[in-house]
Design an enzyme around this catalytic site. Structure first.
Site, short mmCIF file in Angstrom:
data_model
loop_
_atom_site.label_atom_id
_atom_site.label_comp_id
_atom_site.label_asym_id
_atom_site.label_seq_id
_atom_site.Cartn_x
_atom_site.Cartn_y
_atom_site.Cartn_z
N ASN A 1 0.82 -1.21 0.00
CA ASN A 1 0.00 0.00 0.00
C ASN A 1 0.86 1.25 0.00
O ASN A 1 1.77 1.40 0.83
CB ASN A 1 -0.89 0.04 1.24
CG ASN A 1 -2.05 -0.93 1.17
OD1 ASN A 1 -3.16 -0.58 1.53
ND2 ASN A 1 -1.80 -2.15 0.73
N SER A 2 0.55 2.20 -0.88
CA SER A 2 1.30 3.45 -0.97
C SER A 2 0.39 4.64 -0.71
O SER A 2 -0.78 4.63 -1.12
CB SER A 2 1.92 3.58 -2.37
OG SER A 2 2.48 4.87 -2.54
N PRO A 3 0.91 5.71 -0.07
CA PRO A 3 0.14 6.94 0.08
C PRO A 3 0.24 7.84 -1.14
O PRO A 3 -0.43 8.88 -1.20
CB PRO A 3 0.80 7.60 1.30
CG PRO A 3 2.22 7.20 1.18
CD PRO A 3 2.21 5.79 0.62
#
Length: 789
Positions: A364-366
């Site tokens: 998961n990436s912001p």
């Protein structure tokens, strides 16, 4: 003089009268907490660590060394205990600690548990205490005990380690001391535009029928626990949501708690100003604050009443008359007492603690706008995240692009905070049921695993693959490494082999991962990677928290939750029908990533960083099913092998602070660059002041501040308004040359929309060390300036 002495005599009497009045006030009751069924306590403490010279943990970028503070780091803890004990035994209880750190550390966990044993005996142990990290990549490193994770920090950094251990211990102690009757409420909801999958090609290798069960390729659900004290009302909020702590990029040199720490600060400040459901002396007794010591009960929202009546012209006249103070000696306690959120500010109130915890954020990436090429602006190659074959040019974009990473971090943090506030305010599902826990250690280097097909396989000693060195779109690696490399190349095989040539058995076990560094079989000067790891289940009624010592990808986490749920229902039946299962990532220890078998085959960064081979996830699922069975059947479980305590073997090569200096005729705390004369600012403007200072490693100023913005109140006294734990303040530390004894502390304040008009100044606290001398503290202030509407 007699009048002054008489005033000093009256103040304690006034405070005693206040306490007496408070005891006569009927205790408020809350419909939501009218029948408390647990003992609950929350706590919070500073864990910021050294803000100079120390390499940051996360990106493994040797050039990314701390040089100041953007936001302080904290440990936030809750304890939940049974409201009464049965059969004369002690009340069962669980402890969860969320730290603004990249991950948990075996060494830190073991030392904290040892201290808790000294304080409380066997009340808190590895069985019922969980210590987790938010995964910020902007905190000082050097606190883990395995070689691979402390290479770029020049080995072990004692200050980083001690700051974590001390802060975690104090957060737990505070929560323990605050244990009171209360209730817990649960809520959950969908949070969009806050995370994306940074390895979608690996996710797509999972079976189509499995992917069809889910709406998104990342988990979008936030789970929240609301803690409500029977007397005081809400005292805490702990939420879990998967998103990497990489909104601040690999060029950042300011200590920052990244998006999750920002969310905590935003929500805690929201609560402080709204006082939702929280009684106060003022509300219940109609006591005028003006009759008490404003120094002890001040808040910045209540100190400007008289000043707001002053005209702008008068404010400028006042500001012109106040120049810089020059450096002056002080004590370290001064920086604590002047801190905006000092423990001395509202000593009668219990703290409100808002923690934003990590979950299965492995992929998961912001950086929610996606990954693009720096040279062309086009999307990166889908399978390898490269641009013309180069991984260094493929970088993820945050939501504020093309603004800087600070703006994107604020947006991702604010979105989490806003969602948590909504869930907090609408939480009505009461948590009820027994407190329980199970924990064991597992040797993941040679674990026999029975697959669903009946085939018996084994995990492998730890090793990282070639794609590990490629990094991710959140922080690309260097040289010619690329994600998705399942072959490797001869040159880097020779380089890796110079450390250790992997055996053919290891090569076969890790396939299709080409082994770059055989970390699990390297023990010089001590172990390079963990083998024995903790796994744990905490139960609070229908809430089941799975503590995992690594980063599970989205689908790996889904499979783990599904397997534990199936076990609970099979063994426990209807008792667990409403169970809500939460994965708490990066807890207890750290062992990098855990992907599905299918994602491992793709050998993107997450697969190459899955240490124990293709069956790592199956091994975790098998062992968690054992814990779940033991929990349901109320049976003991074998503790497993103990992890090694390598603290006494640690080597550190970061030079200490030899001495600090200033030019002739200059004192520490003197302004090098003052605020411009006759200056005024409005919201959005940035104010700068630079001071001669000492190295921040001389004193971490724990629970204090290096940077303070003060405002002149209606009684001509300076009051704290913002400090280095506020989003709007940055403290930057620098040297004119690498080995210079001179150093400068720059305070930057970007005036927020919420700032009140008035007369302000900037203040700096610090510490210096003379050659062969002891550490001494100082302070200095800038000239005053005006903030207008």
């Amino acid at each position: 003089m007699a009048r002054s002495c008489e005033s000093h005599r009256r103040l304690p009497l006034l405070l005693m009268a206040l306490v007496f009045v408070v005891t006569l006030i009927p205790k408020p009751t809350y419909g939501e907490a009218s029948s408390p069924n647990y003992m609950i306590g929350v706590g919070s403490h500073d864990i910021t660590g050294p803000a100079a010279d120390v390499n940051m943990m996360g990106y493994a970028n040797p050039a990314q060394n701390a040089a100041g503070i953007h936001m302080r780091l904290r440990a936030r803890a809750f304890i939940v205990a049974e409201s009464s004990s049965s059969n004369g035994g002690q009340q069962e209880r669980v402890v969860f600690v969320n730290t603004d750190a990249c991950m948990a550390s075996t060494a830190v966990t073991l030392r904290v548990l040892a201290r808790l044993k000294d304080r409380y005996g066997d009340l808190y142990t590895e069985k019922n205490v969980a210590i987790s990290g938010t995964h910020t990549h902007s905190g000082p490193g050097g606190y883990l005990q395995y070689v691979l994770y402390i290479v770029t920090s020049l080995g072990f950094v004692r200050q980083s380690f001690d700051a974590l251990v001390n802060g975690i211990e104090q957060a737990i102690v505070q929560a323990h001391n605050n244990l009171r009757p209360g209730s817990i409420f649960f809520n959950e909801g969908e949070l969009l535009e806050t995370n994306i999958n940074r390895s979608p090609s690996a996710y797509l290798n999972n079976p189509a029928e499995e992917r069809a069960m889910y709406k998104y390729d990342v988990d979008k659900n936030m789970s929240l626990l609301k803690f409500v004290d029977e007397e005081w009302g809400p005292v805490g909020s702990f939420s879990w949501f998967p998103v990497h702590g990489t909104a601040m990029n690999r060029t950042n040199e300011l200590i920052s708690s990244d998006n999750k720490g920002a969310a905590s600060r935003f929500m805690e400040d929201w609560f402080a100003h709204s006082k939702v459901g929280r009684p106060s002396v003022k509300d219940n007794a109609s006591i005028k604050l003006s009759s008490l010591s404003k120094q002890s009960l001040r808040r910045k929202s209540s100190i400007l009443g008289e000043l707001q009546q002053v005209t702008e012209e008068t404010a400028h006249n006042i500001a012109r008359s106040i120049g810089p103070s020059g450096g002056m000696p002080t004590t370290r306690m001064a920086s604590i007492m002047h801190r905006v959120r000092s423990v001395f500010t509202n000593p009668l109130d219990p703290p409100f603690v808002a923690a934003f915890c990590q979950s299965n954020e492995g992929d998961n990436s912001p950086n929610v706008l996606g990954a693009f090429c720096l040279d062309s602006g086009l999307p990166c190659d889908f399978n390898h995240s490269t641009c013309n074959g180069r991984n260094e040019l493929c970088v993820g974009r945050g939501p504020a692009y093309p603004e800087d990473h600070f703006a994107s971090t604020k947006i991702i943090g604010q979105r989490q905070s806003d969602k948590a506030i909504d869930l907090f305010q609408t939480a009505t599902k009461k948590v009820d049921g027994k407190i329980d826990y199970r924990q064991a250690y597992v040797d993941m280097s040679s674990l026999g695993v029975v697959l669903t097909s009946g085939e018996v396989v084994s995990t492998c000693p730890a090793a990282v693959g070639f794609s590990f060195a490629a990094g991710t779109t959140d922080g690309p690696g260097a040289f010619d490494f690329t994600q998705g490399d399942n072959k490797g190349n001869l040159f880097w095989k020779i380089v890796g082999g110079a450390l250790r040539v992997p055996s053919q058995e290891q090569v076969n076990c890790q396939q299709p991962k080409p082994v770059l560094i055989d970390t699990g079989e390297m023990f010089t000067p001590y172990a390079w990677a963990p083998a024995v790891l903790p796994i744990q289940i905490l139960r609070i009624g229908q809430i089941i928290i799975l503590s995992v010592p690594g980063e599970f990808t989205t689908m790996a986490g889904r499979r783990l939750r599904q397997a534990v749920r199936a076990t609970l229902l099979e063994k426990g039946g209807s008792e667990f029908q409403d169970a809500h299962i939460i994965i708490a990532g990066l807890t207890g220890s750290y062992s990098q990533y855990i992907t599905t078998f299918e994602e491992y085959e793709m050998q993107r960064y997450e697969g190459a960083s899955t240490l124990y081979g293709p069956h790592t996830l199956s091994g975790y699922i098998q062992e968690f099913e054992k814990l779940a069975t033991s929990l349901v059947q109320d049976t003991d479980i074998a503790p497993g092998p103990s992890p090694p305590d390598l603290l006494d073997k640690q080597l550190g090569f970061l030079p200490g602070v030899v001495a600090d200096g200033t030019p002739t005729g200059v004192d520490f705390g003197d302004c090098k660059d003052d605020v411009p004369a006759n200056s005024s600012y409005k919201a959005g403007d940035t104010v700068h002041a630079q001071f001669y200072t000492g190295c921040p490693r001389n004193d971490l100023l724990t629970e204090g501040t290096y940077a303070l913005v003060e405002v002149l109140d209606g009684t001509a006294k300076w009051q704290p308004a913002y400090d280095d734990d506020d989003w709007s303040v940055k403290y930057l530390w620098s040297r004119p040359m690498k080995y210079s004894t001179y150093s400068f502390g720059t305070v930057e304040w970007t005036v927020p929309e919420s700032a009140q008009p008035g007369v302000y100044r900037i203040r700096h606290f610090g510490a210096y060390k003379r050659l062969f001398g002891e550490v001494k503290h100082f302070t200095g202030t800038s000239s005053a300036f005006v903030v207008t509407i």
